[in-house]
Design an enzyme around this catalytic site. Structure first.
Site, PDB file in Angstrom:
ATOM      1  N   LYS A   4      12.701  -3.957  27.430  1.00  0.00           N
ATOM      2  CA  LYS A   4      12.483  -5.648  27.376  1.00  0.00           C
ATOM      3  C   LYS A   4      13.920  -5.712  29.203  1.00  0.00           C
ATOM      4  CE  LYS A   4      12.775  -8.531  23.833  1.00  0.00           C
ATOM      5  NZ  LYS A   4      13.412  -7.302  22.981  1.00  0.00           N
ATOM      6  N   ARG A  62       9.948 -15.472  20.528  1.00  0.00           N
ATOM      7  CA  ARG A  62      10.672 -14.616  19.115  1.00  0.00           C
ATOM      8  C   ARG A  62       9.834 -14.915  17.586  1.00  0.00           C
ATOM      9  NH1 ARG A  62      15.345 -11.789  20.917  1.00  0.00           N
ATOM     10  NH2 ARG A  62      15.899  -9.890  19.924  1.00  0.00           N
ATOM     11  N   ARG A  81      22.880   2.888  22.926  1.00  0.00           N
ATOM     12  CA  ARG A  81      22.771   1.768  24.074  1.00  0.00           C
ATOM     13  C   ARG A  81      24.172   1.768  24.370  1.00  0.00           C
ATOM     14  NH1 ARG A  81      18.929  -3.361  23.215  1.00  0.00           N
ATOM     15  NH2 ARG A  81      19.725  -3.277  21.946  1.00  0.00           N
ATOM     16  N   ARG A 125      26.811  -3.113  21.555  1.00  0.00           N
ATOM     17  CA  ARG A 125      26.820  -3.936  21.462  1.00  0.00           C
ATOM     18  C   ARG A 125      27.095  -4.327  19.816  1.00  0.00           C
ATOM     19  NH1 ARG A 125      20.893  -5.999  23.544  1.00  0.00           N
ATOM     20  NH2 ARG A 125      20.813  -7.179  20.884  1.00  0.00           N
ATOM     21  N   ARG A 151      16.550  -5.272  12.178  1.00  0.00           N
ATOM     22  CA  ARG A 151      16.274  -6.437  12.761  1.00  0.00           C
ATOM     23  C   ARG A 151      14.644  -5.830  13.206  1.00  0.00           C
ATOM     24  NH1 ARG A 151      21.051  -3.918  16.885  1.00  0.00           N
ATOM     25  NH2 ARG A 151      19.781  -4.856  19.338  1.00  0.00           N
TER      26      ARG A 151
HETATM   27  P1  AMP Z   1      18.725  -9.916  21.861  1.00  0.00           P
HETATM   28  O1  AMP Z   1      19.682  -9.825  22.671  1.00  0.00           O
HETATM   29  O2  AMP Z   1      17.299 -10.280  22.487  1.00  0.00           O
HETATM   30  O3  AMP Z   1      18.207  -8.767  20.477  1.00  0.00           O
HETATM   31  O4  AMP Z   1      18.797 -11.084  20.832  1.00  0.00           O
HETATM   32  C1  AMP Z   1      20.332 -10.679  20.093  1.00  0.00           C
HETATM   33  C2  AMP Z   1      20.356 -11.738  19.334  1.00  0.00           C
HETATM   34  O5  AMP Z   1      19.998 -13.165  19.349  1.00  0.00           O
HETATM   35  C3  AMP Z   1      19.165 -11.968  18.229  1.00  0.00           C
HETATM   36  O6  AMP Z   1      18.903 -10.599  17.244  1.00  0.00           O
HETATM   37  C4  AMP Z   1      18.627 -13.181  17.375  1.00  0.00           C
HETATM   38  O7  AMP Z   1      20.096 -12.829  16.787  1.00  0.00           O
HETATM   39  C5  AMP Z   1      19.451 -13.817  18.789  1.00  0.00           C
HETATM   40  N1  AMP Z   1      17.981 -14.612  19.489  1.00  0.00           N
HETATM   41  C6  AMP Z   1      18.310 -13.548  21.090  1.00  0.00           C
HETATM   42  N2  AMP Z   1      16.637 -14.511  21.176  1.00  0.00           N
HETATM   43  C7  AMP Z   1      16.377 -15.677  20.380  1.00  0.00           C
HETATM   44  C8  AMP Z   1      14.665 -16.500  20.235  1.00  0.00           C
HETATM   45  N3  AMP Z   1      14.386 -16.603  21.091  1.00  0.00           N
HETATM   46  N4  AMP Z   1      15.177 -16.418  18.406  1.00  0.00           N
HETATM   47  C9  AMP Z   1      16.154 -16.836  18.098  1.00  0.00           C
HETATM   48  N5  AMP Z   1      17.130 -15.775  17.498  1.00  0.00           N
HETATM   49  C10 AMP Z   1      17.298 -15.115  19.293  1.00  0.00           C
END
Ligand code: AMP
Length: 219
Positions: free
Chosen positions: A15, A90, A125, A154, A166
């Site tokens: 994404k 999400r 990654r 990360r 996750r």
């Molecule tokens: P990502 O970089 O999109 O994988 O997001 C990393 C982490 O940020 C996720 O595992 C959540 O802990 C938090 N996070 C990101 N976007 C959201 C969202 N829309 N709602 C809730 N938690 C979020």
């Protein structure tokens, strides 16, 4: 006409990578909620520290807080002509709220990738500690191609249990989003297991098609 795109898909489905490319080609910002939270964590704000604890365990932030953060971000000037959302919505509640914010249907792209491939991608990654760029296959994994920053793993990619958790959280909280959007003419699913260039090509074609369909409907 402003372009509002939502990138859906499990962790490591591509994404972020695709959102950057699309944002660049359309001249609108990519808005990543994960990046916003990681920046807050780096700055050591109260929100950032709370978010970091949840992110490191692979848990989601609460809907109300997340919706507040996104509302504020979307109200900024650079988002006036549209944006590519990466990581939001999400949950179904977040999606309902986005519909209310937009007063129209966003263009939704789902990137489908099998779990085994996602786990491998998360494990390997590398992202830039400075500008959050993601290393694509074939690019340098030591120094960031964009800003020269150090490429790191990360925190939430480095633990096997968190990686699996996750995916479980995605299945429980985010997969229902597919049912929420699927019946709309503004929803497309793409095979995200293909090479990034091929995904980008299909994505651009699907966006163009959806823009044509929605502008015909309006006129
Ligand atoms: P990502 O970089 O999109 O994988 O997001 C990393 C982490 O940020 C996720 O595992 C959540 O802990 C938090 N996070 C990101 N976007 C959201 C969202 N829309 N709602 C809730 N938690 C979020």
């Amino acid at each position: 006409m402003a372009l509002h795109v939502v990138m859906l898909g499990p962790p490591a489905s591509g994404k972020g990578t695709q959102a950057v490319r699309l944002a660049q080609s359309c001249g609108i910002p990519k808005i990543s909620t994960g990046d916003i939270l990681r920046e807050a964590a780096q700055s050591g704000t109260e929100l950032g520290l709370r978010a970091k604890a949840l992110m490191d365990r692979g848990e989601l932030l609460g809907d109300t807080e997340m919706i507040g953060i996104v509302k504020e971000r979307l109200a900024r000037k650079d988002a006036a002509n549209g944006y590519i959302l990466d990581g939001f919505p999400r949950t179904v509640r977040q999606a309902e709220e986005l519909d209310r914010m937009l007063h129209s249907e966003p263009l939704v792209i789902d990137l489908a990738v099998p779990d085994g491939e996602l786990l491998t991608r998360m494990q390997t990654r590398r992202v830039c500690s400075g500008c959050a760029a993601i290393a694509e296959p074939g690019l340098s994994r030591e120094a960031c191609e964009r800003c020269g920053g150090t490429m790191i793993t990360r925190a939430d990619d480095s633990d096997e249990q968190v990686r699996q958790h996750r995916l479980d959280v995605y299945g429980r909280e985010s997969k229902p989003l597919l049912d929420y959007y699927r019946g709309r003419p503004t929803f497309r699913s793409i095979n995200g297991a293909q090479a990034p260039d091929q995904v980008a090509k299909e994505l651009a074609a699907q966006i163009e098609q959806m823009v044509t369909v929605t502008s015909r409907k309006r006129s």
